[in-house]
Design a protein around this motif. Structure first.
Motif, PDB file in Angstrom:
ATOM      1  N   MET A   1     -41.525  -1.827  10.980  1.00 12.73           N
ATOM      2  CA  MET A   1     -41.721  -3.015  11.792  1.00 12.73           C
ATOM      3  C   MET A   1     -43.228  -3.270  11.928  1.00 12.73           C
ATOM      4  SD  MET A   1     -41.343  -3.782  15.894  1.00 12.73           S
ATOM      5  CE  MET A   1     -40.004  -2.738  16.184  1.00 12.73           C
ATOM      6  N   ARG A   2     -43.603  -4.514  11.739  1.00 13.30           N
ATOM      7  CA  ARG A   2     -45.002  -4.893  11.953  1.00 13.30           C
ATOM      8  C   ARG A   2     -45.267  -5.031  13.444  1.00 13.30           C
ATOM      9  NH1 ARG A   2     -47.029  -9.679   8.081  1.00 13.30           N
ATOM     10  NH2 ARG A   2     -47.461 -10.451  10.141  1.00 13.30           N
ATOM     11  N   THR A   3     -46.442  -4.620  13.839  1.00 10.95           N
ATOM     12  CA  THR A   3     -46.868  -4.770  15.224  1.00 10.95           C
ATOM     13  C   THR A   3     -48.257  -5.400  15.223  1.00 10.95           C
ATOM     14  OG1 THR A   3     -47.852  -2.557  15.274  1.00 10.95           O
ATOM     15  CG2 THR A   3     -45.557  -2.757  16.014  1.00 10.95           C
ATOM     16  N   PHE A   4     -48.718  -5.754  16.405  1.00  9.46           N
ATOM     17  CA  PHE A   4     -50.089  -6.242  16.517  1.00  9.46           C
ATOM     18  C   PHE A   4     -50.690  -5.765  17.818  1.00  9.46           C
ATOM     19  CE2 PHE A   4     -47.815  -9.611  18.715  1.00  9.46           C
ATOM     20  CZ  PHE A   4     -48.670 -10.001  19.732  1.00  9.46           C
ATOM     21  N   GLN A   5     -52.011  -5.837  17.860  1.00 10.31           N
ATOM     22  CA  GLN A   5     -52.768  -5.466  19.042  1.00 10.31           C
ATOM     23  C   GLN A   5     -53.773  -6.561  19.339  1.00 10.31           C
ATOM     24  OE1 GLN A   5     -54.175  -1.651  17.523  1.00 10.31           O
ATOM     25  NE2 GLN A   5     -52.943  -0.661  19.100  1.00 10.31           N
ATOM     26  N   VAL A   6     -54.145  -6.677  20.602  1.00  7.64           N
ATOM     27  CA  VAL A   6     -55.186  -7.610  21.014  1.00  7.64           C
ATOM     28  C   VAL A   6     -56.532  -6.981  20.677  1.00  7.64           C
ATOM     29  CG1 VAL A   6     -56.269  -8.730  22.999  1.00  7.64           C
ATOM     30  CG2 VAL A   6     -53.771  -8.594  22.842  1.00  7.64           C
ATOM     31  N   LYS A   7     -57.372  -7.737  19.996  1.00  5.30           N
ATOM     32  CA  LYS A   7     -58.701  -7.249  19.624  1.00  5.30           C
ATOM     33  C   LYS A   7     -59.545  -7.027  20.888  1.00  5.30           C
ATOM     34  CE  LYS A   7     -62.697  -8.551  16.860  1.00  5.30           C
ATOM     35  NZ  LYS A   7     -63.281  -9.621  16.045  1.00  5.30           N
ATOM     36  N   ASP A  63     -43.390 -10.503  16.355  1.00  2.00           N
ATOM     37  CA  ASP A  63     -42.155 -11.282  16.395  1.00  2.00           C
ATOM     38  C   ASP A  63     -42.403 -12.476  17.320  1.00  2.00           C
ATOM     39  OD1 ASP A  63     -39.641 -12.376  16.897  1.00  2.00           O
ATOM     40  OD2 ASP A  63     -38.645 -10.428  17.059  1.00  2.00           O
ATOM     41  N   PRO A  64     -42.792 -13.622  16.759  1.00  2.00           N
ATOM     42  CA  PRO A  64     -43.125 -14.780  17.589  1.00  2.00           C
ATOM     43  C   PRO A  64     -42.017 -15.204  18.544  1.00  2.00           C
ATOM     44  CG  PRO A  64     -43.763 -15.178  15.315  1.00  2.00           C
ATOM     45  CD  PRO A  64     -42.978 -13.898  15.338  1.00  2.00           C
ATOM     46  N   LYS A  65     -40.771 -15.074  18.101  1.00  2.00           N
ATOM     47  CA  LYS A  65     -39.650 -15.471  18.969  1.00  2.00           C
ATOM     48  C   LYS A  65     -39.567 -14.544  20.181  1.00  2.00           C
ATOM     49  CE  LYS A  65     -34.750 -16.523  18.979  1.00  2.00           C
ATOM     50  NZ  LYS A  65     -33.509 -16.582  18.226  1.00  2.00           N
ATOM     51  N   TRP A  66     -39.660 -13.239  19.956  1.00  2.00           N
ATOM     52  CA  TRP A  66     -39.596 -12.265  21.048  1.00  2.00           C
ATOM     53  C   TRP A  66     -40.774 -12.457  21.998  1.00  2.00           C
ATOM     54  CZ3 TRP A  66     -42.605  -8.227  22.904  1.00  2.00           C
ATOM     55  CH2 TRP A  66     -41.970  -7.368  23.804  1.00  2.00           C
ATOM     56  N   ILE A  67     -41.970 -12.625  21.438  1.00  2.00           N
ATOM     57  CA  ILE A  67     -43.166 -12.853  22.261  1.00  2.00           C
ATOM     58  C   ILE A  67     -42.958 -14.114  23.103  1.00  2.00           C
ATOM     59  CG2 ILE A  67     -45.636 -13.409  22.236  1.00  2.00           C
ATOM     60  CD1 ILE A  67     -45.129 -10.508  21.505  1.00  2.00           C
ATOM     61  N   GLY A  68     -42.478 -15.171  22.476  1.00  2.00           N
ATOM     62  CA  GLY A  68     -42.240 -16.425  23.183  1.00  2.00           C
ATOM     63  C   GLY A  68     -41.287 -16.268  24.358  1.00  2.00           C
ATOM     64  N   GLN A  69     -40.226 -15.489  24.147  1.00  2.00           N
ATOM     65  CA  GLN A  69     -39.281 -15.242  25.240  1.00  2.00           C
ATOM     66  C   GLN A  69     -39.933 -14.459  26.369  1.00  2.00           C
ATOM     67  OE1 GLN A  69     -36.181 -13.265  23.043  1.00  2.00           O
ATOM     68  NE2 GLN A  69     -35.091 -15.180  22.629  1.00  2.00           N
ATOM     69  N   ARG A  70     -40.730 -13.452  26.029  1.00  2.00           N
ATOM     70  CA  ARG A  70     -41.353 -12.600  27.039  1.00  2.00           C
ATOM     71  C   ARG A  70     -42.390 -13.345  27.876  1.00  2.00           C
ATOM     72  NH1 ARG A  70     -39.807  -8.476  29.233  1.00  2.00           N
ATOM     73  NH2 ARG A  70     -41.887  -7.647  29.311  1.00  2.00           N
ATOM     74  N   ILE A  71     -43.073 -14.331  27.259  1.00  2.00           N
ATOM     75  CA  ILE A  71     -44.101 -15.070  28.000  1.00  2.00           C
ATOM     76  C   ILE A  71     -43.596 -16.429  28.471  1.00  2.00           C
ATOM     77  CG2 ILE A  71     -45.999 -13.857  26.831  1.00  2.00           C
ATOM     78  CD1 ILE A  71     -46.465 -16.430  25.184  1.00  2.00           C
ATOM     79  N   SER A  72     -42.306 -16.678  28.302  1.00  2.00           N
ATOM     80  CA  SER A  72     -41.676 -17.944  28.715  1.00  2.00           C
ATOM     81  C   SER A  72     -42.368 -19.157  28.098  1.00  2.00           C
ATOM     82  CB  SER A  72     -41.663 -18.065  30.245  1.00  2.00           C
ATOM     83  OG  SER A  72     -40.972 -16.988  30.827  1.00  2.00           O
ATOM     84  N   ALA A  73     -42.669 -19.051  26.808  1.00  2.00           N
ATOM     85  CA  ALA A  73     -43.341 -20.156  26.100  1.00  2.00           C
ATOM     86  C   ALA A  73     -42.389 -21.322  25.892  1.00  2.00           C
ATOM     87  CB  ALA A  73     -43.871 -19.661  24.755  1.00  2.00           C
ATOM     88  N   THR A  74     -42.903 -22.527  26.074  1.00  2.00           N
ATOM     89  CA  THR A  74     -42.112 -23.724  25.810  1.00  2.00           C
ATOM     90  C   THR A  74     -42.446 -24.316  24.441  1.00  2.00           C
ATOM     91  OG1 THR A  74     -43.744 -25.106  26.921  1.00  2.00           O
ATOM     92  CG2 THR A  74     -41.899 -24.287  28.258  1.00  2.00           C
ATOM     93  N   GLU A  75     -43.496 -23.801  23.818  1.00  2.60           N
ATOM     94  CA  GLU A  75     -43.896 -24.188  22.460  1.00  2.60           C
ATOM     95  C   GLU A  75     -43.789 -22.950  21.568  1.00  2.60           C
ATOM     96  OE1 GLU A  75     -45.033 -27.288  21.492  1.00  2.60           O
ATOM     97  OE2 GLU A  75     -44.638 -28.029  23.517  1.00  2.60           O
ATOM     98  N   PRO A  76     -43.575 -23.122  20.257  1.00  2.16           N
ATOM     99  CA  PRO A  76     -43.527 -21.955  19.366  1.00  2.16           C
ATOM    100  C   PRO A  76     -44.850 -21.172  19.420  1.00  2.16           C
ATOM    101  CG  PRO A  76     -42.733 -23.912  18.233  1.00  2.16           C
ATOM    102  CD  PRO A  76     -43.306 -24.374  19.544  1.00  2.16           C
ATOM    103  N   VAL A  77     -44.734 -19.856  19.381  1.00  2.00           N
ATOM    104  CA  VAL A  77     -45.911 -18.988  19.397  1.00  2.00           C
ATOM    105  C   VAL A  77     -46.410 -18.826  17.961  1.00  2.00           C
ATOM    106  CG1 VAL A  77     -46.772 -16.670  19.913  1.00  2.00           C
ATOM    107  CG2 VAL A  77     -45.124 -17.771  21.452  1.00  2.00           C
ATOM    108  N   ASP A  78     -47.664 -19.165  17.730  1.00  2.00           N
ATOM    109  CA  ASP A  78     -48.265 -19.105  16.394  1.00  2.00           C
ATOM    110  C   ASP A  78     -49.150 -17.863  16.297  1.00  2.00           C
ATOM    111  OD1 ASP A  78     -49.345 -19.508  13.904  1.00  2.00           O
ATOM    112  OD2 ASP A  78     -50.016 -21.559  14.297  1.00  2.00           O
ATOM    113  N   LEU A  79     -48.526 -16.718  16.012  1.00  2.00           N
ATOM    114  CA  LEU A  79     -49.286 -15.476  15.886  1.00  2.00           C
ATOM    115  C   LEU A  79     -50.237 -15.523  14.701  1.00  2.00           C
ATOM    116  CD1 LEU A  79     -46.531 -12.822  16.726  1.00  2.00           C
ATOM    117  CD2 LEU A  79     -48.342 -13.700  18.217  1.00  2.00           C
ATOM    118  N   ASP A  80     -49.869 -16.260  13.646  1.00  2.00           N
ATOM    119  CA  ASP A  80     -50.754 -16.386  12.483  1.00  2.00           C
ATOM    120  C   ASP A  80     -52.085 -17.030  12.877  1.00  2.00           C
ATOM    121  OD1 ASP A  80     -48.909 -15.228  10.723  1.00  2.00           O
ATOM    122  OD2 ASP A  80     -47.998 -17.165  10.254  1.00  2.00           O
TER     123      ASP A  80
END
Length: 96
Positions: A1-7, A63-80
């Protein structure tokens, strides 16, 4: 699974070795060119991702969808876009 970290995430931490009740947010962010070039939704999502990262020892699933759910985003999360701007660092999965 790919993960990411905040710089540079330690810069935002006040508490060490535990889930903090708050993180630091510096007003120099207003002078950050890359931050200013982000779409408004991505700017707000990045701040919420910083909060989410503080709860997970700064390792989140790419996982943009999972991140979006966790932060209650109303717009798609663009991790790229956040990666291209240098705000997150993507960890590639280990090949077995």
């Amino acid at each position: 699974m790919r993960t990411f970290q905040v710089k540079n995430f330690k810069k935002f931490q006040h508490y060490k070795n535990r889930t903090p009740p708050w993180i630091k947010l510096y007003n120099e962010l207003l002078d950050d060119y890359e931050f200013g070039c982000l779409q408004d939704a991505s700017k707000a999502q990045l701040l919420l991702i910083w909060l989410l990262a503080s709860r997970s020892d700064n390792t989140l699933p790419y996982d943009p969808k999972w991140i979006g759910q966790r932060i209650s985003a109303t717009e798609p999360v663009d991790l790229d876009a956040l990666e291209r701007a240098g705000f997150i660092i993507v960890n590639q999965p280990l090949e077995l």
